[in-house]
Design an enzyme around this catalytic site. Structure first.
Site, PDB file in Angstrom:
ATOM      1  N   GLY A 207       0.819  -1.205   0.000  1.00  0.00           N
ATOM      2  CA  GLY A 207       0.000   0.000   0.000  1.00  0.00           C
ATOM      3  C   GLY A 207       0.851   1.252   0.000  1.00  0.00           C
ATOM      4  O   GLY A 207       2.029   1.224   0.365  1.00  0.00           O
TER       5      GLY A 207
ATOM      6  N   GLY B   8       0.675   8.952   2.214  1.00  0.00           N
ATOM      7  CA  GLY B   8       1.181  10.281   1.920  1.00  0.00           C
ATOM      8  C   GLY B   8       2.670  10.425   2.141  1.00  0.00           C
ATOM      9  O   GLY B   8       3.323  11.251   1.498  1.00  0.00           O
TER      10      GLY B   8
ATOM     11  N   ASP C 215      -4.573  11.037  13.432  1.00  0.00           N
ATOM     12  CA  ASP C 215      -5.051  10.512  12.151  1.00  0.00           C
ATOM     13  C   ASP C 215      -5.681   9.133  12.327  1.00  0.00           C
ATOM     14  O   ASP C 215      -5.344   8.180  11.622  1.00  0.00           O
ATOM     15  CB  ASP C 215      -3.900  10.458  11.135  1.00  0.00           C
TER      16      ASP C 215
END
Length: 527
Positions: free
Chosen positions: A248, A251, A369
């Site tokens: 994966g 950012g 986050d």
């Protein structure tokens, strides 16, 4: 019953509650001895007695608490020696805190050889004698604090066999000799070794220091691996970060799976190449290292080590087989196997991790986050919070203003106009995540409807419209737990940060919800 003004002694009748699993008397004004009747609570898994005025000794009857996993009796007035048999029945114990008392005499060998123990804190007591060499049997131990006692002799060389040990503190004792060749000791700050008679620290891996300097980079040495060997292993296992091993992209970096020559699987997050004027990725890299080397919890992903090098910068984590929570929810065949019990367990796991970060870490750590992509699942669907690139370690002496970080849809509304980060930012994100787990998708407009309703009145009616339709309707007991989660989520999504519950309170409510006929309620207002 934590954090009230309860006084007097613990009633002996407590021994009649034989089906009790969790008991929390912490942070009160309770006096007297610990009743031996507590030894009758053989179903007990977690026991908090810390922060009171208890005196006397630990009852020998505690050896009957064979299901105990968590025990905190710290910050009391207990004294005398520990029972010689303390630990004989603690085969499941993974957390033990007896600090800030006045226990004396030698450390019991049985206690110092518990295999499943992951954190042991015996600091600020009056223990004497040597550290038992049998301590090396504690192969699950990650954190050991023996500071501020009267321990003498050398630290046993058998500590070199304890490969899982991450943090130690043996300061303010009467120890001497060389410290063991163990990463926890070799990497320990001077404060963790200070004020002993003659404890000397070995110089670590000089050949690595020389070669790293020559190549304009630094290679990590983690708790389990030699740095240079690990660097070469990662490059070999990923074929120099070939796309075929990619799991994966985010950012700040790309994650790869790597199978080491030992057969162990690890996950490797490689930072994106930095431009000369770009500092964001480097800051995220350092953030993650700082956060994950300071904390250790079963619901937080484990960092094995890191590499900061001129050619590649990456972090090496434990490999979690089931991937992200987002993946589990979006792929239909996985979602159908992801039953209500597993989903509730994920919500609880995230709550426990955030409670630990906010309330058990000093200073507190704010993730900033929390979202389904950053919750990883192991083969048992146990939740592990990951991706600490935007984490904020709070400065308790400042206002903690910050730039905006997080993911749209999960960010607390106040961050858009105040930029002040607090624990309540994570609480809001947790509320969104909890609804997502139950609905099987991002809650979207349902967030505003939850905010505008009275959860205690309307959620029972709305639940059938909220639940993920790929799963069968839950049993009455599970339905009650799901309603409780939606009620908690509604409290978390309050636009006023001070009105949201703390993660400590949420984790307590969720833990209590496991007990049948539980009537434990959230208060309507929080600080």
């Amino acid at each position: 019953m934590s954090g009230n003004n309860i006084s007097g002694s613990i009633p002996l009748e407590i021994g009649n509650c034989i089906q009790l699993h969790v008991l929390d008397f912490s942070l009160n004004h309770i006096v007297g001895a610990i009743p031996k009747e507590l030894g009758k609570l053989t179903s007990l898994e977690k026991l908090w007695l810390n922060g009171n005025h208890l005196s006397g000794a630990i009852p020998v009857e505690f050896e009957s608490l064979t299901n105990l996993e968590f025990l905190d009796i710290s910050s009391n007035k207990l004294f005398r020696s520990l029972p010689r048999n303390l630990g004989i029945g603690f085969s499941k114990l993974n957390y033990l805190n007896l600090s800030h008392n006045n226990f004396s005499e030698e450390l019991p060998i049985l206690l110092m050889s518990l295999f499943h123990l992951s954190k042991l804190d015996l600091s600020y007591n009056s223990f004497t004698g040597e550290i038992p060499s049998e301590s090396s049997k504690m192969q699950s131990l990650e954190v050991l604090n023996l500071s501020h006692n009267h321990l003498s002799g050398i630290i046993p060389a058998t500590f070199e066999e304890m490969h899982g040990l991450l943090h130690v503190d043996v300061s303010f004792n009467e120890l001497h000799g060389l410290i063991p060749n163990n990463n926890a000791f070799l990497d320990a700050p001077l404060e963790a070794l200070q004020d002993n008679k003659g404890l000397r620290k070995k110089y670590r891996y000089p050949h690595l220091e020389q070669s790293d300097k020559h190549e304009r980079g630094s290679l990590f040495v983690s708790s389990n691996f030699n740095g240079r060997e690990m660097y070469e292993e990662v490059i070999r296992a990923t074929e120099a970060f070939s796309d075929i091993y990619c799991m994966g992209k985010g950012g700040y970096g790309t994650t790869y799976q790597a199978k080491l020559s030992s057969g162990e699987m690890v996950a490797v997050k490689k930072l994106h190449q930095l431009l000369d004027n770009e500092k964001r990725s480097q800051k995220a890299f350092l953030n993650e290292i700082k956060a994950l080397t300071e904390i250790r919890h079963r619901n937080i992903v484990k960092l094995h080590g890191f590499c900061s090098h001129a050619r590649h910068s990456f972090l090496v984590y434990e490999y979690l087989e089931m991937g992200s929570l987002a993946r589990m929810l979006v792929i239909e065949e996985y979602a159908k196997e992801f039953d209500w019990s597993k989903r509730l367990n994920v919500v609880k796991g995230v709550a426990y991790a955030l409670s630990y970060m906010h309330h058990d870490c000093s200073p507190p750590i704010i993730h900033r986050d929390i979202k389904s992509n950053n919750i990883l699942l192991d083969s048992q669907c146990e939740a592990h919070v990951s991706d600490f690139g935007t984490a904020k370690i709070l400065d308790l002496n400042s206002s903690n203003w910050t730039s905006l970080a997080g993911t749209y849809g999960y960010i607390a509304p106040e961050l858009a106009y105040t930029m002040k980060v607090t624990e309540k930012c994570d609480v809001y994100s947790f509320g969104v995540l909890s609804l997502e787990v139950i609905m099987g998708k991002y809650p979207g407009d349902f967030i505003s409807s939850v905010k505008s309703s009275d959860p205690s009145i309307e959620m029972g009616i709305q639940l059938k419209d909220v639940l993920d339709q790929c799963l069968p309707f839950p049993t009455p007991h599970v339905k009650a737990e799901l309603i409780r989660v939606v009620e908690i989520a509604a409290e978390c999504l309050n636009d006023i940060p001070k009105s949201r519950p703390t993660m400590h309170m949420i984790s307590k409510v969720l833990a209590a919800a496991q007990a049948p006929n539980c009537s434990f309620q959230l208060e309507p207002s929080f600080e």
